[in-house]
Design a protein around this motif. Structure first.
Motif, mmCIF file in Angstrom:
data_model
loop_
_atom_site.group_PDB
_atom_site.id
_atom_site.type_symbol
_atom_site.label_atom_id
_atom_site.label_comp_id
_atom_site.label_asym_id
_atom_site.label_seq_id
_atom_site.Cartn_x
_atom_site.Cartn_y
_atom_site.Cartn_z
ATOM 1 N N GLU A 1 16.680 -8.758 -77.312
ATOM 2 C CA GLU A 1 16.206 -10.270 -77.893
ATOM 3 C C GLU A 1 14.684 -10.704 -76.851
ATOM 4 O O GLU A 1 14.731 -10.348 -75.747
ATOM 5 C CB GLU A 1 17.155 -11.575 -77.306
ATOM 6 N N LYS A 2 13.542 -11.127 -78.544
ATOM 7 C CA LYS A 2 12.354 -11.548 -78.088
ATOM 8 C C LYS A 2 12.179 -12.895 -78.282
ATOM 9 O O LYS A 2 12.042 -12.814 -79.218
ATOM 10 C CB LYS A 2 11.405 -10.560 -77.946
ATOM 11 N N THR A 3 12.000 -14.348 -78.004
ATOM 12 C CA THR A 3 11.022 -15.335 -78.929
ATOM 13 C C THR A 3 9.737 -15.030 -78.007
ATOM 14 O O THR A 3 9.268 -14.127 -77.912
ATOM 15 C CB THR A 3 12.236 -16.587 -78.080
ATOM 16 N N ASN A 4 9.246 -15.981 -77.954
ATOM 17 C CA ASN A 4 7.568 -16.679 -78.025
ATOM 18 C C ASN A 4 7.273 -16.885 -76.363
ATOM 19 O O ASN A 4 5.984 -16.168 -76.138
ATOM 20 C CB ASN A 4 7.321 -18.279 -78.196
ATOM 21 N N SER A 5 8.208 -17.192 -75.447
ATOM 22 C CA SER A 5 7.433 -16.856 -73.751
ATOM 23 C C SER A 5 9.108 -16.610 -73.174
ATOM 24 O O SER A 5 8.855 -15.668 -71.924
ATOM 25 C CB SER A 5 7.580 -18.222 -73.769
ATOM 26 N N LYS A 6 9.757 -15.494 -73.798
ATOM 27 C CA LYS A 6 11.286 -15.645 -73.191
ATOM 28 C C LYS A 6 11.632 -13.640 -73.925
ATOM 29 O O LYS A 6 11.917 -14.521 -75.239
ATOM 30 C CB LYS A 6 12.952 -15.931 -73.296
ATOM 31 N N THR A 7 12.038 -13.033 -72.759
ATOM 32 C CA THR A 7 12.848 -11.651 -73.027
ATOM 33 C C THR A 7 14.127 -11.583 -72.936
ATOM 34 O O THR A 7 14.139 -12.158 -70.984
ATOM 35 C CB THR A 7 11.839 -10.069 -72.761
ATOM 36 N N ILE B 1 6.232 -9.707 -73.719
ATOM 37 C CA ILE B 1 5.059 -10.440 -73.836
ATOM 38 C C ILE B 1 4.040 -10.375 -73.489
ATOM 39 O O ILE B 1 3.992 -10.845 -72.160
ATOM 40 C CB ILE B 1 5.592 -11.659 -73.843
ATOM 41 N N GLN C 1 5.863 -16.627 -68.124
ATOM 42 C CA GLN C 1 7.667 -15.991 -69.201
ATOM 43 C C GLN C 1 8.891 -15.993 -68.470
ATOM 44 O O GLN C 1 8.543 -16.706 -67.178
ATOM 45 C CB GLN C 1 6.878 -15.056 -69.527
#
Length: 294
Positions: free
Chosen positions: A193-199, A275, A283
């Motif tokens: 999973e990957k979002t704007n600032s988190k993996t 990111i 992050q």
């Protein structure tokens, strides 16, 4: 109190940090922290320190420094004003150089050239001596090898040669099987999973989970599990390293204040940032550990 100072103070109070706590975490003197909250930058050593201290303050209370600088750029002084006097003083010093110093500077290239020629001559002499020694050693080794071949040829029977060839083939046949088994035991780290600032990563195919964090600059770090138990929380500075054995954990969350200055390693394998740290400085990483059954 300035809007920036009030914003930072509110974030500090939400974390239940006192100024003394913040001083211990950031190593910034309490009077400077108070000056930031009150907007009194005159107590700072210079504009460069104002920006650096605000960045560390923001990271320590969980704010994104880039967002803080963009939102309150009108309240934060630039660093260039402090550089003007130093540049002017350098110009004056250059103009006031004596004639003798100028002559010395003119002779410096000639001295350096002579020194370089001497060093080059020494290197050439050493290389020539080394080549001559190698030639002598090679001639001796060739004579020895000829003698060894004659002795081995006369003393080895055909059946012994066949046995040695058979053993060599068996070793070569077994080698690929060993390499395949070692590859099967290699750990796997997969992005789920990957979002704007988190993996979110999934760690499998291993029964070990060691975490190592190294920094090449100042960065805020927090390591805790899914139950909220904190293993580390605070600032890391240049050339610092933290290591944790998390083999008993199934879920670990890592907060990185400055990803561009921080390297994360799991079981001595570097974790690549999905990111780009240049785009997103602060992050978060979540490691889901699925221990292999044995």
């Amino acid at each position: 109190m300035s809007e920036l100072g009030n914003h930072l103070k509110q974030a500090r109070l939400e974390k239940n940090y006192s100024l003394d706590d913040l001083q211990q975490m950031t190593k910034i003197q309490k009077r400077y922290l108070l000056g930031i909250e009150e907007g009194n930058y005159a107590v700072m050593p210079g504009n460069f320190y104002v920006r650096a201290f605000i960045k560390q303050y923001a990271e320590a209370v969980g704010l994104d420094p880039d967002e803080v600088f963009d939102q309150f750029q009108n309240e934060i002084p630039n660093t260039y004003e402090d550089d003007i006097p130093e540049q002017l003083s350098r110009v004056r010093t250059h103009r006031q150089m004596s004639k003798s110093a100028t002559k010395a500077l003119e002779l410096l290239p000639k001295v350096l050239m002579a020194f370089a020629l001497i060093v080059l001559a020494i290197i050439v002499w050493v290389l020539v001596q080394k080549v001559m020694n190698n030639d002598q050693q090679e001639s001796v080794h060739q004579d020895d090898e000829v003698n060894e071949v004659r002795i081995e040829t006369s003393g080895v029977s055909p059946s012994e040669k066949e046995d040695s060839i058979t053993e060599k083939e068996q070793v070569e046949e077994k080698a690929p099987e060993q390499s395949n088994s070692s590859e099967e035991l290699n750990q796997q780290l997969t992005v789920t999973e990957k979002t704007n600032s988190k993996t979110v990563y999934e760690l499998t195919n291993t029964d070990q989970f060691t975490l190592k964090i190294t920094s090449i600059g100042d960065t805020w770090i927090e390591v805790k599990n899914s139950k909220g138990n904190t293993f580390f929380q605070g600032m890391m500075y240049e050339d610092q390293e933290k290591s944790f054995d998390l083999s008993a954990e199934s879920n670990i969350n890592i907060v990185i204040g400055d990803a561009s200055d921080t390297t994360i390693l799991i079981n001595d394998q570097e974790v690549p940032y999905e990111i780009n740290p240049k785009n997103v400085v602060r992050q978060e990483m979540t490691i889901v550990f699925k221990k292999s059954s044995s």
